[in-house]
Design a protein around this motif. Structure first.
Motif, PDB file in Angstrom:
ATOM      1  N   VAL A  57      30.563 -18.418  88.170  1.00  0.00           N
ATOM      2  CA  VAL A  57      29.572 -17.638  88.227  1.00  0.00           C
ATOM      3  C   VAL A  57      30.027 -16.149  87.351  1.00  0.00           C
ATOM      4  CG1 VAL A  57      27.894 -16.217  89.850  1.00  0.00           C
ATOM      5  CG2 VAL A  57      28.824 -18.480  90.283  1.00  0.00           C
ATOM      6  N   GLN A  58      28.943 -15.903  86.261  1.00  0.00           N
ATOM      7  CA  GLN A  58      29.157 -14.691  85.596  1.00  0.00           C
ATOM      8  C   GLN A  58      28.079 -13.505  85.915  1.00  0.00           C
ATOM      9  OE1 GLN A  58      28.571 -16.154  81.530  1.00  0.00           O
ATOM     10  NE2 GLN A  58      30.766 -17.213  81.560  1.00  0.00           N
ATOM     11  N   ARG A  59      27.034 -13.963  86.319  1.00  0.00           N
ATOM     12  CA  ARG A  59      26.030 -13.019  86.830  1.00  0.00           C
ATOM     13  C   ARG A  59      25.175 -13.424  88.081  1.00  0.00           C
ATOM     14  NH1 ARG A  59      25.949 -11.227  82.433  1.00  0.00           N
ATOM     15  NH2 ARG A  59      27.324  -9.495  82.744  1.00  0.00           N
ATOM     16  N   GLU A  60      24.572 -12.706  88.945  1.00  0.00           N
ATOM     17  CA  GLU A  60      23.661 -13.019  89.919  1.00  0.00           C
ATOM     18  C   GLU A  60      22.490 -12.108  89.471  1.00  0.00           C
ATOM     19  OE1 GLU A  60      25.374 -12.312  93.602  1.00  0.00           O
ATOM     20  OE2 GLU A  60      26.921 -13.925  93.312  1.00  0.00           O
ATOM     21  N   ASP A  78      15.246 -17.937  73.467  1.00  0.00           N
ATOM     22  CA  ASP A  78      16.386 -17.657  72.760  1.00  0.00           C
ATOM     23  C   ASP A  78      17.572 -17.566  73.577  1.00  0.00           C
ATOM     24  OD1 ASP A  78      15.441 -15.405  73.823  1.00  0.00           O
ATOM     25  OD2 ASP A  78      15.805 -14.142  71.850  1.00  0.00           O
ATOM     26  N   GLY A  79      17.325 -17.660  75.116  1.00  0.00           N
ATOM     27  CA  GLY A  79      18.468 -17.636  76.160  1.00  0.00           C
ATOM     28  C   GLY A  79      18.748 -16.114  76.331  1.00  0.00           C
ATOM     29  N   GLU A  80      18.079 -15.014  75.898  1.00  0.00           N
ATOM     30  CA  GLU A  80      18.588 -13.689  76.063  1.00  0.00           C
ATOM     31  C   GLU A  80      18.053 -13.037  77.236  1.00  0.00           C
ATOM     32  OE1 GLU A  80      20.683 -11.936  74.407  1.00  0.00           O
ATOM     33  OE2 GLU A  80      20.973 -13.766  72.840  1.00  0.00           O
ATOM     34  N   PHE A  81      16.944 -13.695  77.715  1.00  0.00           N
ATOM     35  CA  PHE A  81      16.331 -13.226  79.124  1.00  0.00           C
ATOM     36  C   PHE A  81      16.344 -14.390  80.241  1.00  0.00           C
ATOM     37  CE2 PHE A  81      14.698 -10.362  75.887  1.00  0.00           C
ATOM     38  CZ  PHE A  81      14.897  -9.289  76.462  1.00  0.00           C
ATOM     39  N   VAL A  82      16.199 -14.188  81.461  1.00  0.00           N
ATOM     40  CA  VAL A  82      16.162 -14.918  82.616  1.00  0.00           C
ATOM     41  C   VAL A  82      14.729 -14.709  83.271  1.00  0.00           C
ATOM     42  CG1 VAL A  82      17.195 -15.687  84.832  1.00  0.00           C
ATOM     43  CG2 VAL A  82      18.479 -15.325  82.827  1.00  0.00           C
ATOM     44  N   ILE A  83      14.264 -15.665  83.558  1.00  0.00           N
ATOM     45  CA  ILE A  83      12.968 -15.416  84.483  1.00  0.00           C
ATOM     46  C   ILE A  83      12.939 -16.188  85.570  1.00  0.00           C
ATOM     47  CG2 ILE A  83      11.362 -15.056  82.623  1.00  0.00           C
ATOM     48  CD1 ILE A  83      10.467 -18.108  82.787  1.00  0.00           C
ATOM     49  N   ARG A  99      19.758 -10.971  80.352  1.00  0.00           N
ATOM     50  CA  ARG A  99      20.733 -12.174  80.623  1.00  0.00           C
ATOM     51  C   ARG A  99      22.078 -11.356  80.504  1.00  0.00           C
ATOM     52  NH1 ARG A  99      24.227 -15.041  77.698  1.00  0.00           N
ATOM     53  NH2 ARG A  99      23.279 -14.524  75.882  1.00  0.00           N
ATOM     54  N   GLU A 100      22.393 -10.386  79.521  1.00  0.00           N
ATOM     55  CA  GLU A 100      23.827  -9.874  79.085  1.00  0.00           C
ATOM     56  C   GLU A 100      24.168  -8.752  80.332  1.00  0.00           C
ATOM     57  OE1 GLU A 100      26.020 -10.623  77.467  1.00  0.00           O
ATOM     58  OE2 GLU A 100      25.271 -12.368  76.362  1.00  0.00           O
ATOM     59  N   THR A 101      22.959  -7.847  80.480  1.00  0.00           N
ATOM     60  CA  THR A 101      23.408  -6.767  81.473  1.00  0.00           C
ATOM     61  C   THR A 101      22.917  -6.924  83.023  1.00  0.00           C
ATOM     62  OG1 THR A 101      21.046  -5.885  80.921  1.00  0.00           O
ATOM     63  CG2 THR A 101      22.911  -5.208  79.596  1.00  0.00           C
ATOM     64  N   GLY A 102      21.909  -7.924  83.191  1.00  0.00           N
ATOM     65  CA  GLY A 102      21.601  -8.276  84.467  1.00  0.00           C
ATOM     66  C   GLY A 102      20.504  -7.120  84.844  1.00  0.00           C
ATOM     67  N   ALA A 103      20.049  -6.502  84.281  1.00  0.00           N
ATOM     68  CA  ALA A 103      18.997  -5.329  84.290  1.00  0.00           C
ATOM     69  C   ALA A 103      17.707  -6.143  84.557  1.00  0.00           C
ATOM     70  CB  ALA A 103      19.217  -4.275  83.519  1.00  0.00           C
TER      71      ALA A 103
END
Length: 254
Positions: A57-60, A78-83, A99-103
């Motif tokens: 697990v890398q991020r929640e 492009d996989g840069e955002f999570v919905i 996705r990178e920062t989790g914000a």
């Protein structure tokens, strides 16, 4: 519960397995388009970002305010955002995280209808969600129409204005007159070979040349001139020149 198992499709053998939650049930798993990222939607109200190669697990991602359950989750094109779609029955909210920062980047609030499914367009920045009533909602950026980009002479008006037409603007002209006018325009010849010379740029004529004075020479003092005149009976100076009577200016022709 809470384990992720990886199988090889050819042999149907388990390759690896790992525990990604603390005993919580997994409701959904979603791979990115390139297969490099994995999302795991668990019943503990947390969407976990997992590395498919190591199953770590890398991020929640979660709703820290309302602690909502998640109906569906997915990646952007492009996989840069999570919905993630909220599982509340009276809410139609779509959460978007980086996705990178989790914000948390954005919350899309819809009508008071639950979400059944949602997906991100594979090419364009468009999200589609389906509600419990069977309605499909399309979420996209609101672009402002710029008609002047298509027609340079187009003028945008802030409000309606009364237009005053010209006297012959909308007059119907016979087709014969239009054809004759077009023929006259086509018959006009354009001379592209003759070169007109401009007189003020030409140097062929010397009549317009000007004579510019040079720097004047300095005259000798009057006493020196008188002494030179006395010493020479011929009235010439020691250098064989005539005595200077005044300031002379030499002119040079150019």
């Amino acid at each position: 519960r809470g384990f992720v198992h990886v199988f090889e499709t050819a042999t149907r053998q388990e390759v690896k397995s790992a525990l990604v939650t603390h005993g919580q049930a997994i409701k959904q798993m979603q791979l990115s388009r390139d297969g490099r990222h994995l999302l795991v939607n668990c019943s503990d109200r947390i969407i976990r970002f997992v590395n498919p190669d190591t199953l770590t697990v890398q991020r929640e991602f979660q709703d820290c305010v309302n602690r909502s359950q998640w109906k569906k989750c997915g990646f952007s094109r492009d996989g840069e955002f999570v919905i993630g779609g909220s599982a509340q029955k009276a809410e139609h909210n779509v959460f978007i995280w980086n996705r990178e920062t989790g914000a948390l980047a954005k919350i899309l609030e819809g009508p008071k209808e639950g979400i059944v499914d949602l997906a991100w367009h594979p090419i364009r920045p468009i999200i589609v969600s389906c509600s419990t009533t069977g309605s499909i909602y399309i979420w996209a950026k609101n672009y402002t129409e710029n008609w002047s980009a298509f027609a340079p002479d187009f003028k945008e008006l802030e409000e309606n204005e009364e237009y005053v037409e010209r006297e012959d603007e909308f007059d119907i002209q016979p087709s014969e007159e239009k054809a004759k006018k077009q023929e006259r325009q086509e018959e006009e010849e354009v001379d592209i070979e003759t070169v007109t010379r401009r007189g003020y740029w030409s140097s062929d004529s010397e009549s317009d040349l000007f004579y510019l004075p040079v720097v004047p020479e300095r005259d000798m003092p009057p006493q020196a001139d008188q002494s030179d005149d006395r010493s020479s009976p011929t009235g010439l100076s020691d250098r064989g020149e005539e005595p200077r009577k005044g300031r002379k200016v030499k002119q040079q022709r150019i």
